[in-house]
Design a protein around this motif. Structure first.
Motif, PDB file in Angstrom:
ATOM      1  N   ARG A 322       0.765  -1.157   0.014  1.00 36.27           N
ATOM      2  CA  ARG A 322       0.020   0.156   0.074  1.00 36.27           C
ATOM      3  C   ARG A 322       0.798   1.146  -0.033  1.00 36.27           C
ATOM      4  O   ARG A 322       0.683   2.369  -0.615  1.00 36.27           O
ATOM      5  CB  ARG A 322      -0.955   0.151   1.198  1.00 36.27           C
ATOM      6  CG  ARG A 322      -1.989  -1.056   1.121  1.00 36.27           C
ATOM      7  CD  ARG A 322      -2.797  -1.079   2.486  1.00 36.27           C
ATOM      8  NE  ARG A 322      -3.243   0.187   2.900  1.00 36.27           N
ATOM      9  CZ  ARG A 322      -4.219   0.764   2.552  1.00 36.27           C
ATOM     10  NH1 ARG A 322      -5.350   0.124   1.638  1.00 36.27           N
ATOM     11  NH2 ARG A 322      -4.931   1.877   3.178  1.00 36.27           N
ATOM     12  N   GLU A 323       2.076   1.303   0.892  1.00 35.07           N
ATOM     13  CA  GLU A 323       2.825   2.611   0.906  1.00 35.07           C
ATOM     14  C   GLU A 323       3.899   2.357  -0.005  1.00 35.07           C
ATOM     15  O   GLU A 323       4.916   2.400   0.396  1.00 35.07           O
ATOM     16  CB  GLU A 323       3.365   2.464   2.295  1.00 35.07           C
ATOM     17  CG  GLU A 323       1.975   3.000   3.192  1.00 35.07           C
ATOM     18  CD  GLU A 323       2.553   3.107   4.727  1.00 35.07           C
ATOM     19  OE1 GLU A 323       3.753   2.911   4.816  1.00 35.07           O
ATOM     20  OE2 GLU A 323       2.101   3.468   5.447  1.00 35.07           O
ATOM     21  N   SER A 324       3.730   2.344  -1.259  1.00 38.05           N
ATOM     22  CA  SER A 324       4.467   2.264  -2.287  1.00 38.05           C
ATOM     23  C   SER A 324       4.280   3.157  -3.627  1.00 38.05           C
ATOM     24  O   SER A 324       3.057   3.252  -3.832  1.00 38.05           O
ATOM     25  CB  SER A 324       4.873   0.787  -2.719  1.00 38.05           C
ATOM     26  OG  SER A 324       3.621   0.369  -3.570  1.00 38.05           O
ATOM     27  N   GLU A 348       6.771  10.934  -1.308  1.00 36.73           N
ATOM     28  CA  GLU A 348       7.334  10.825  -0.022  1.00 36.73           C
ATOM     29  C   GLU A 348       6.286  10.724   0.931  1.00 36.73           C
ATOM     30  O   GLU A 348       5.138  11.281   0.952  1.00 36.73           O
ATOM     31  CB  GLU A 348       7.831  12.450   0.241  1.00 36.73           C
ATOM     32  CG  GLU A 348       8.652  12.733   1.293  1.00 36.73           C
ATOM     33  CD  GLU A 348       9.151  14.007   1.505  1.00 36.73           C
ATOM     34  OE1 GLU A 348       9.618  14.413   2.712  1.00 36.73           O
ATOM     35  OE2 GLU A 348       8.928  14.839   0.622  1.00 36.73           O
ATOM     36  N   ASN A 349       6.728   9.663   1.932  1.00 40.82           N
ATOM     37  CA  ASN A 349       5.763   9.402   3.043  1.00 40.82           C
ATOM     38  C   ASN A 349       4.437   9.037   2.719  1.00 40.82           C
ATOM     39  O   ASN A 349       3.181   9.375   2.995  1.00 40.82           O
ATOM     40  CB  ASN A 349       5.734  10.471   3.845  1.00 40.82           C
ATOM     41  CG  ASN A 349       6.906  10.852   4.709  1.00 40.82           C
ATOM     42  OD1 ASN A 349       7.811   9.915   4.720  1.00 40.82           O
ATOM     43  ND2 ASN A 349       7.459  11.885   5.127  1.00 40.82           N
ATOM     44  N   GLY A 350       4.223   8.273   1.568  1.00 37.96           N
ATOM     45  CA  GLY A 350       2.903   7.682   1.093  1.00 37.96           C
ATOM     46  C   GLY A 350       2.078   8.738   0.155  1.00 37.96           C
ATOM     47  O   GLY A 350       1.081   8.643   0.036  1.00 37.96           O
ATOM     48  N   ARG A 375     -10.321   3.293  -2.456  1.00 31.50           N
ATOM     49  CA  ARG A 375      -9.808   4.012  -1.178  1.00 31.50           C
ATOM     50  C   ARG A 375      -8.531   4.853  -1.548  1.00 31.50           C
ATOM     51  O   ARG A 375      -7.337   4.876  -0.775  1.00 31.50           O
ATOM     52  CB  ARG A 375      -9.409   3.017  -0.136  1.00 31.50           C
ATOM     53  CG  ARG A 375     -10.772   2.143   0.067  1.00 31.50           C
ATOM     54  CD  ARG A 375     -10.431   1.263   0.926  1.00 31.50           C
ATOM     55  NE  ARG A 375     -10.295   1.936   2.441  1.00 31.50           N
ATOM     56  CZ  ARG A 375     -11.171   2.496   3.207  1.00 31.50           C
ATOM     57  NH1 ARG A 375     -12.350   2.174   2.998  1.00 31.50           N
ATOM     58  NH2 ARG A 375     -10.687   3.176   4.526  1.00 31.50           N
ATOM     59  N   VAL A 376      -8.433   5.783  -2.470  1.00 30.40           N
ATOM     60  CA  VAL A 376      -7.372   6.338  -2.966  1.00 30.40           C
ATOM     61  C   VAL A 376      -7.898   7.940  -2.872  1.00 30.40           C
ATOM     62  O   VAL A 376      -9.010   8.138  -3.504  1.00 30.40           O
ATOM     63  CB  VAL A 376      -6.455   6.092  -4.183  1.00 30.40           C
ATOM     64  CG1 VAL A 376      -5.531   6.890  -4.327  1.00 30.40           C
ATOM     65  CG2 VAL A 376      -6.291   4.818  -4.139  1.00 30.40           C
ATOM     66  N   THR A 393      -3.060  10.133  -2.138  1.00 37.31           N
ATOM     67  CA  THR A 393      -2.780   9.410  -1.036  1.00 37.31           C
ATOM     68  C   THR A 393      -3.753   8.349  -0.463  1.00 37.31           C
ATOM     69  O   THR A 393      -4.856   8.439  -1.192  1.00 37.31           O
ATOM     70  CB  THR A 393      -2.754  10.592   0.366  1.00 37.31           C
ATOM     71  OG1 THR A 393      -4.158  11.262   0.158  1.00 37.31           O
ATOM     72  CG2 THR A 393      -1.613  11.704  -0.113  1.00 37.31           C
ATOM     73  N   LEU A 394      -3.378   7.377  -0.077  1.00 34.64           N
ATOM     74  CA  LEU A 394      -4.053   6.125   0.338  1.00 34.64           C
ATOM     75  C   LEU A 394      -4.744   6.509   1.707  1.00 34.64           C
ATOM     76  O   LEU A 394      -4.302   7.303   2.440  1.00 34.64           O
ATOM     77  CB  LEU A 394      -3.303   4.795   0.725  1.00 34.64           C
ATOM     78  CG  LEU A 394      -2.632   4.312  -0.509  1.00 34.64           C
ATOM     79  CD1 LEU A 394      -1.692   3.161  -0.184  1.00 34.64           C
ATOM     80  CD2 LEU A 394      -3.648   3.666  -1.373  1.00 34.64           C
TER      81      LEU A 394
END
Length: 396
Positions: A322-324, A348-350, A375-376, A393-394
């Motif tokens: 998810r955080e990629s 940066e940072n998700g 969910r984005v 962002t997620l």
């Protein structure tokens, strides 16, 4: 009640003899204690009277000019100059307050130097002479037609009703009797003798005169008659004008002292209370901050661990984490059938940021709805007329 210290000026004091006889009088004028010592042993009193020994003062009678109630000391000196054996400037003069029926005033004369030296020494010792009295002034007052006689230190003292005092040496009885006859009034009714010895000797010299006996002459316990001559005036005056204000000033000082002490006590109590309150609040703030910091840190750690678990599961099933960067790019590519031209990309940072050419609002709205279903979250920011920044962002 006002207390008085009466000291007897000894010849040569303070240079030749540092001691003086003294008597302390209470508020009623009675002797409360006696002694003979240096000034360091004298009791503390409200007032001080300096007594000049008998024979150190000469009494004269002076008739003032009509309409003149008082003369200056220098004028008194020159008015009596013919009867003095020294320069008037070497003496002190004191006139009684009231004139007799014939207008006469009694003027006392004494040598100035010893008295000035004594007064100056007393001031250095912190004592002020409120009265400077000849010992003769302490004889009882004489009634009209009577005289008061006393014998002290080889000297006869005879006080007349008008306050005049004559001194006669106690010498040969015949000489003494002749001298006393010159000063005793012809119309004498009675002699008040101070002491039995004085009464007996007077009766021997004047057997035809009536004699009454009074207590022995005592300079320590003697009462000061009204209007007695007093050398404590002018340069020798005590000048204690503040004495009448002293009780009120002392009371005011005591009240102010109590108020100041109360104020300081209250302020000290307030300072202690505020210090305690500050320390207590500081402790409470520290405790709350510690709890909040610990709770926030715990929550952040729990969320991070959960995301890491989800990422591991997605990777295990062949899906991107998810955080990629690739995950967010894949989500965006799935909805953007017509990919705009990308000018710059950052992650940066998700958060995935894309600088692209401007997209129609309708297309942007469709992308946003489709991404929300995945969910984005999609947000946009205009960078100019032909460029826009897209941020993905997620959702947590």
């Amino acid at each position: 009640m006002t207390t008085t210290l009466r000291v007897y000026l000894r010849p040569g004091w303070p240079d030749l003899d540092a001691t003086m006889a003294w008597a302390a009088l209470d508020g009623r004028g009675a002797v409360s204690s006696r002694g003979d010592c240096a000034p360091g042993g004298w009791p503390k009193t409200d007032r001080l009277e300096l007594v000049l020994p008998a024979g150190r003062t000469v009494f004269n009678e002076l008739v003032l000019p009509a309409g003149v109630r008082q003369l200056k000391e220098s004028a008194l000196g020159y008015a009596l100059e013919e009867g003095l054996c020294n320069d008037p400037t070497h003496n002190l003069f004191a006139c009684d307050d009231d004139a007799g029926p014939d207008g006469k005033r009694v003027v006392a004369v004494t040598e100035a130097t010893p008295v000035r030296l004594a007064v100056m020494t007393l001031k250095k010792l912190g004592r002020l002479a409120d009265r400077i009295l000849p010992e003769e002034a302490l004889l009882p007052s004489a009634k009209p037609g009577h005289v008061v006689a006393a014998l002290h230190a080889g000297l006869w003292m005879v006080r007349l009703p008008d306050g005049m005092v004559h001194q006669v040496p106690d010498a040969d009885p015949a000489v003494t009797r002749a001298l006393l006859q010159r000063v005793v009034p012809d119309a004498l009714l009675e002699v008040a003798a101070c002491g039995q010895e004085v009464a007996a000797r007077w009766q021997t010299m004047f057997p035809s005169m009536a004699v009454s006996v009074r207590p022995d002459h005592d300079w320590q316990a003697g009462r000061v008659p009204e209007g007695a001559v007093d050398f404590a005036r002018g340069e020798l005056a005590a000048n204690r004008r503040w004495r009448s204000w002293r009780p009120a000033l002392l009371q005011t000082a005591q009240i102010l002292g109590v108020l100041l002490a109360s104020f300081l006590l209250i302020q000290s109590g307030k300072a202690v209370w505020w210090g305690w309150q500050t320390a207590r609040l500081s402790t409470q703030v520290h405790e709350v901050a510690s709890r909040l910091a610990g709770k926030e840190a715990g929550q952040s750690a729990a969320v991070l661990n959960s995301l890491r678990v989800v990422d591991r599961l997605r990777l295990a099933h062949g899906e991107p984490a998810r955080e990629s960067l690739t995950g967010l790019m894949g989500e965006f590519a799935a909805v953007a059938t017509e990919m705009p031209q990308v000018h710059a990309l950052s992650y940066e940072n998700g958060r995935l940021s894309l600088r692209t050419s401007r997209v129609a609002p309708a297309v942007m709205s469709v992308w946003r709805e489709q991404l929300e279903a995945r969910r984005v979250r999609l947000s946009s920011r205009s960078l100019g007329s032909d460029e826009v920044e897209l941020t993905l962002t997620l959702e947590s």
